[in-house]
Design a protein around this motif. Structure first.
Motif, short mmCIF file in Angstrom:
data_model
loop_
_atom_site.label_atom_id
_atom_site.label_comp_id
_atom_site.label_asym_id
_atom_site.label_seq_id
_atom_site.Cartn_x
_atom_site.Cartn_y
_atom_site.Cartn_z
N ALA A 1 0.82 -1.22 0.00
CA ALA A 1 0.00 0.00 0.00
C ALA A 1 0.84 1.25 0.00
O ALA A 1 0.33 2.36 -0.06
CB ALA A 1 -0.92 -0.01 1.22
N LEU A 2 2.14 1.03 0.07
CA LEU A 2 3.05 2.17 0.16
C LEU A 2 2.87 3.16 -0.98
O LEU A 2 3.12 4.35 -0.84
CB LEU A 2 4.50 1.64 0.15
N GLN A 3 2.41 2.63 -2.10
CA GLN A 3 2.29 3.52 -3.25
C GLN A 3 1.32 4.67 -2.95
O GLN A 3 1.54 5.80 -3.38
CB GLN A 3 1.88 2.75 -4.49
N PHE A 4 0.27 4.38 -2.20
CA PHE A 4 -0.68 5.45 -1.88
C PHE A 4 -0.02 6.51 -1.03
O PHE A 4 -0.20 7.70 -1.22
CB PHE A 4 -1.89 4.87 -1.13
N LEU A 5 0.76 6.02 -0.07
CA LEU A 5 1.40 6.94 0.85
C LEU A 5 2.40 7.82 0.10
O LEU A 5 2.45 9.05 0.28
CB LEU A 5 2.11 6.13 1.93
N LEU A 6 3.20 7.18 -0.73
CA LEU A 6 4.22 7.93 -1.43
C LEU A 6 3.61 8.92 -2.42
O LEU A 6 4.09 10.04 -2.57
CB LEU A 6 5.17 6.97 -2.16
#
Lengths: 308, 337, 515
Positions: free
Chosen positions: A258-263
């Motif tokens: 889900a890191l992509q959302f955060l980044l």
């Protein structure tokens, strides 16, 4: 970074982590009995297609999930017939089952819906919101406003822990994975236990696949499992074959995915493929970092057949 | 036993086709025509498709013989393809006699590098190489995708593929007018070389000993099994990488997503059916090349989805395993457990 | 009239081309200690495994408590009251003692959670009754061999079997511990159980048995009460010849005094060497030793004392973690587990010989192996050492144990120009093969120009009879055995770490390089 973005990230973490958790919990039981099921990916994709087809046929997402579990179990049955029943090499057998799973699901999908690749729309498994718990700030909606399969994962982790370490059946299962000879000498029916454990793992993987199709993507696409079955196997090792730690590790991996959302929320614009590759890289890094001292079941992966 | 496996697979596949509502005979006829139905079919399709299968089959066979599981040949192939294409694009001004070997060498180095991650993780950290090599495959595929969408994308920026590599980098054709390139000769030569190495040389013997029994190799043979395993696995990666480079330099002249329809995984079936014998890989690689060629025809003419081929590969592996197990039971173990 | 608890009659069992049992009979009576004797390969273990449900016989009668029994698994055997104490312990190393005791007991209590408290009570009571005490929460893998055996026995006894069969229980015990075990067996018999004891050492069992059965080549050749037999009749029955010939008595007479035979130059030297095992623990604690040409240096020990690591260092297979090991180049090693450590079963005999020679100039150049030369050498080994095989192209796995060992010894001698390290070389071999091995070791060292031999052995009699100089390995310490203590009892005491670890000159245990 806003609260909304963080909550979104947490929700996505759990959502992405649940299918991993389900598959990994099942595989943890399988591996505790001494069997490493590389064919888990095959069970997963079979569950996705099975779930999709059953959901379409019955119009119900819930029934579809059960269908997915059955498909996963059937796939694992093929694996078990060869590796537990005949004693063939578990690695190669598992690879074959995965190849077969991917191939046959692709074939069946194309045969049923044509090779055009147009997306299906499936009856979905809507999230269920647990009243009081979902109101907890920050993590409430992330944890308690998920599809029902998520709650299954939460409940399974402690239940399986209890089973493994506090019941006589769990002791027998662990003995099969540590020293099948000794287990047999003590009167345990090793092959039966391993078969049951493998089928259980396959059913859960199928469930995870159905969740992917019905609760996550809302459709089926060829190869949509994207290696999650393999990541699940790595998650089992990282969770030291302990169901509770496995659940936590799976959720952590969901976070990595889900890191992509955060980044993106922070304004980092990295190529799309980077995010696709991220879960695998994170898995590799995690394996390299922590695995050194974890102790696998001693007889894991060693073929063992009942003497005649 | 290999023949029995093929027969068993054929029977099961036919049964499954029939259950699925297809005509097994029509499918088989279409496949056969697609694979062997004419000079063009044989030379331009079947043999050409066999080349990467032979190379990756050799890679997998070598790793298995050394007692390791290289399930990541697909990723090593892509790594080799990326490196090969890069050389083919950047070093285009070199003459052919320098450029071609350079391209292929780069592909081999890239493949070995890609394989170094799982094997070093195994040797230094005790992490099983099955999962790690698989994970590396996924990373490689995404890396290749990134390359063709980004840094290496063709100049107009329209299609997700690289520009065509320089003429000097391309492998010459073996038979003019067909697509059969000299990579075929390379594949055959490597198969023979590997066979000779395993049979006649010290290092080949050490590899076989370590693969058969690491304990005995270390204690009776005083062999440094770690070094042997490392070397064999890296060589395996190099061979798989070479497959990618050869494909780029001999067939596609460019890199795009989906370059390999899973050759790295088919290689497992190729290697097993050949009994891990390098010369046998030539035969089974050809067989699966034919299957590959036939699958496309099968879809076109008999309506059977080409993805079936993957399923058939799985059946082959299972058949080999089951029959191997049965054979061992029939030979009656000398010790009871 | 004592009741017959179990009866086997005419039992046959074949494994591939080997007929392990060819008409074996056994009668187990309540209140009796029944010894089953036979040399290695006679079928004793196989018979026991049939009794315990681990193997199914091809034909024959098996009755338990008068009822015909078809035992498909150990589970069935337990259900009928038959319990086995295995030679190679059937314990899960990663579990605690308590967990091992609990394994498989579900049927008796049938509760959903493990009935730990009840089990602890039962176990404690049993430990008091039998004197076999072990800490219940210790991990089995950390226990000594003797303690592991206690757990194995406790586990069996907890299930209250009416027939309890022990397979070579004394192999892992020091002499003093054997006495305690036999006392326990008598106690169990006194409780009305039937005790079956499998062994191949006659003098051990004569003291404890009420009845003796002898197996030879898979057949029961003798079954008599204790009073009616003596060592002579037993040996004759075991070996099948009138004149008893145990290998050690048959071997050419060798000196049992140190220094009595000519010794040549030094070929190996360990100086305060420390060796770690695979898990990093110190196995050999500052051992010092010299080996010369023309002598047999014996190292006697019980399993787990560190003798394996010592053998590995002496044969150049492992480097010490501390201290200096100077070993000459021409070293051969006969490891104790020939099927997994010395030979590759699927390789043929030529390839197995090449295993020792693949970096030897006779057979290998820098790149290639000269297979023709290797083949010639292999055929030579087979001829000179009497290996019975249909040819050199058969897989080594097809040879019998004795022939495999002949092959290994012959092969190692091709390279052992300076030193031969032999680890339990006669393990699992019948009398004839054992005689061959012992004879070879003597022959090798018959003059001062041949290699030196280090014999690492768990068999006290073997070590006592063959060694020119004798050492004991006990808990990692290498202790010389002074002449005065060169007896079974004396060495046994040293093994258990007692008493005269300091020799007459007052040198401590770690120091002495010469006896």
């Amino acid at each position: 970074m806003s609260e909304a973005a963080l909550v979104l990230f947490l929700e996505a973490s759990v959502r992405l982590g649940v299918p991993l958790a389900l598959a990994a919990l099942g595989e943890a039981i399988t591996e505790r009995s001494g069997v490493i099921n590389i064919g888990l990916e095959g069970s997963l994709i079979a569950g996705a297609l099975g779930g999709a087809l059953i959901a379409l046929a019955t119009g119900s997402g819930e029934v579809g999930v059960v269908g997915g579990a059955a498909a996963g179990l059937a796939t694992a049955l093929v694996f078990a017939a060869f590796s537990v029943g005949l004693g063939t090499d578990q690695i190669i057998t598992g690879t074959a089952v995965t190849l077969g799973g991917l191939g046959f699901t692709g074939a069946i999908y194309q045969a049923s819906f044509g090779a055009s690749g147009a997306a299906l729309t499936l009856p979905t498994l809507p999230p269920v919101r647990i009243p009081a718990l979902a109101d907890i700030p920050w993590i409430g909606t992330a944890l308690f406003a998920q599809a029902p399969t998520a709650y299954l994962a939460y409940a399974l982790a402690p239940a399986l822990w209890f089973f493994l370490f506090r019941t006589p059946w769990g002791l027998e299962l662990r003995a099969c994975g540590e020293h099948p000879e000794a287990a047999r000498a003590a009167g345990v029916r090793v092959q039966r236990v391993r078969l049951a454990a493998t089928l259980f793992g396959g059913a859960l993987a199928g469930l995870a696949g159905a969740h992917l199709a019905l609760a996550h993507a809302g459709t089926f696409a060829e190869n949509m499992s994207a290696g999650r079955g393999f990541i699940a196997i790595a998650v089992v090792a990282l969770g030291r074959w302990n169901p509770i730690l496995v659940l936590l590790a799976a959720l952590l991996f969901g976070a990595a995915a889900a890191l992509q959302f955060l980044l993106q929320a922070v304004g980092l614009d990295l190529p799309y493929q980077f995010f696709l590759a991220l879960p695998y890289v994170v898995t590799l890094a995690a394996l390299a970092g922590r695995l050194g001292h974890a102790r696998a079941p001693a007889a894991l992966g060693l073929a063992w057949t009942r003497p005649r | 036993m290999a023949a029995a496996s093929v027969v068993a697979t054929g029977v099961v596949a036919a049964a499954l086709l029939w259950v699925g509502g297809y005509d097994p005979l029509a499918a088989a006829r279409a496949a056969a025509r697609g694979a062997f139905g004419g000079r063009d079919a044989i030379l331009s399709i079947t043999l050409v498709r066999a080349i990467p299968l032979v190379l990756t089959g050799l890679a997998v066979a070598l790793a298995f013989l050394a007692g390791t599981w290289n399930i990541g040949a697909e990723g090593q192939l892509y790594a080799g393809a990326v490196a090969g294409v890069w050389v083919g694009l950047e070093a285009g001004r070199l003459p052919a006699w320098a450029l071609v070997p350079l391209l292929l060498a780069a592909a081999m180095v890239a493949g070995a590098l890609w394989a170094s991650v799982p094997i070093l993780m195994k040797l230094r950290l005790g992490v099983g190489e099955v999962i790690t090599s698989l994970l590396m495959s996924f990373v490689a595929v995404n890396l290749a995708a990134y390359m063709v969408h980004g840094p290496l994308q063709e100049p107009r920026g329209v299609f997700p593929q690289t520009a065509a590599i320089a003429d000097a980098a391309r492998l010459p054709m073996l038979v003019p007018g067909t697509r059969l390139h000299v990579g075929a000769v390379l594949a055959i030569a490597l198969a023979v070389a590997l066979w000779w190495l395993l049979r006649e040389t010290r290092i080949g013997f050490q590899v076989r000993a370590v693969g058969a029994s690491r304990t005995a190799a270390e204690i009776a043979g005083r062999i440094d099994s770690r070094r042997v395993t490392l070397g064999a696995f890296l060589a395996s990666g190099a061979l798989a990488g070479l497959a990618g480079g050869v494909q780029v330099a001999g067939v596609t002249y460019a890199l795009y997503e989906g370059l390999s329809p899973g050759w790295g995984y088919t290689a497992i079936a190729v290697a097993l059916l050949a009994g891990l014998h390098p010369l046998g890989v030539l035969v089974t690689g050809l067989l699966f090349g034919a299957l590959d060629a036939g699958a496309a025809a099968m879809q076109r003419d008999a309506g059977v989805p080409a993805v079936w081929a993957m399923g058939v590969q799985a059946l082959v592996i299972l058949a080999v395993l089951a029959l191997g197990r049965a054979q061992r039971h029939a030979e009656a173990e000398l010790t009871g457990v | 009239m004592t009741s017959v608890l179990a009866r086997l009659k005419g039992v046959e069992r074949r494994f591939g081309s080997v007929q392990a049992l060819a008409g074996a009979d056994l009668e187990v009576r309540a209140g009796e200690v029944h010894a089953v004797l036979g040399e290695n390969g006679a079928g004793k273990s196989t018979l026991l495994r049939v009794v315990g449900g681990m193997l199914r016989p091809d034909t024959g009668l098996l009755e338990i408590a008068g009822e015909p029994a078809l035992l498909a698994s150990p589970r069935d055997a337990w259900a009928r009251g038959v319990g086995l104490v295995h030679q190679h312990f059937m314990l899960v190393p990663a579990f605690t003692v308590l967990e091992n005791l609990a394994l498989g007991r579900r049927g008796w209590r049938g509760r959903r959670t493990r009935d730990d408290r009840g089990l602890i009570e039962d176990a404690t009571r049993l430990m008091d009754r039998t004197g076999l005490v072990v800490p219940l929460d210790a991990l089995v893998e950390q226990l000594s061999v003797g303690h592991k055996q206690r757990v194995e026995i406790l586990r069996t006894l907890l299930r209250e079997p009416s027939v309890i069969a022990l397979d070579e229980p004394t192999a892992a015990l020091a002499p003093a511990e054997t006495g305690a075990l036999f006392a326990l067996l008598r106690q169990l018999a006194g409780e009305g159980r039937g005790v079956v004891l499998v062994a191949h050492k006659i003098d051990e069992v004569l003291g404890v048995a009420d009845r003796v059965t002898v197996l030879r080549k898979g057949r029961t050749v003798l079954c008599e009460p204790r009073e009616r037999v003596d060592a002579g009749t037993l040996v004759a029955a075991m070996v099948g010849r009138d004149a008893p010939s145990r290998s050690l008595e048959d071997a050419p007479p060798g000196p049992t005094r140190p220094g009595a035979r000519a010794r040549g130059e030094r070929v190996a030297w360990l100086d305060a060497v420390v060796v770690r095992d695979d898990s990093g623990r110190v196995s050999v604690d500052r051992a010092s030793l010299e080996v010369h040409r023309g002598e047999i240096v014996g190292v006697a020990s019980i399993e787990g004392s560190g003798q394996r690591e010592l053998a590995l260092v002496l044969s150049g297979r492992r480097d010490p973690a501390a201290g200096a090991a100077t070993i000459s180049a021409g070293v051969g090693f006969v490891p104790q587990d020939r099927t997994t450590e010395a030979l590759i079963g699927e390789f043929d005999l030529v390839e197995n010989v090449a295993l020792a020679l693949h970096d030897d100039p006779r057979v290998a150049s820098r790149l290639r192996i000269d297979w023709r030369e290797a083949r010639a050498l292999a055929q030579d080994v087979i001829a000179r050492f009497g290996v019975v095989a249909p040819g050199v192209d058969v897989p080594a796995a097809e040879l019998s144990g004795g022939n495999q060992q002949r092959l290994v010894v012959g092969r190692e001698l091709l390279v052992a120009s300076d030193l031969l390290v032999a680890e339990n070389p006669a393990r699992g071999l019948d009398v004839a093969a054992t005689a061959f091995v012992h004879h070879e070791l003597r022959r090798l060292t018959s003059d001062a120009s041949g290699p030196g031999v280090v014999l690492v052995s768990n068999d006290l009699d073997e070590a006592l009879a063959l060694s020119d100089r004798l050492f004991v390995m006990s808990r990692g310490r290498l202790l010389p055995v002074p002449d005065a203590q060169r007896t079974r009892e004396g060495v046994g005491t040293l093994m258990l770490g007692g008493g005269a670890g300091i020799d007459a000159e007052g040198r401590g245990a770690a120091g002495a390089a010469h006896a």
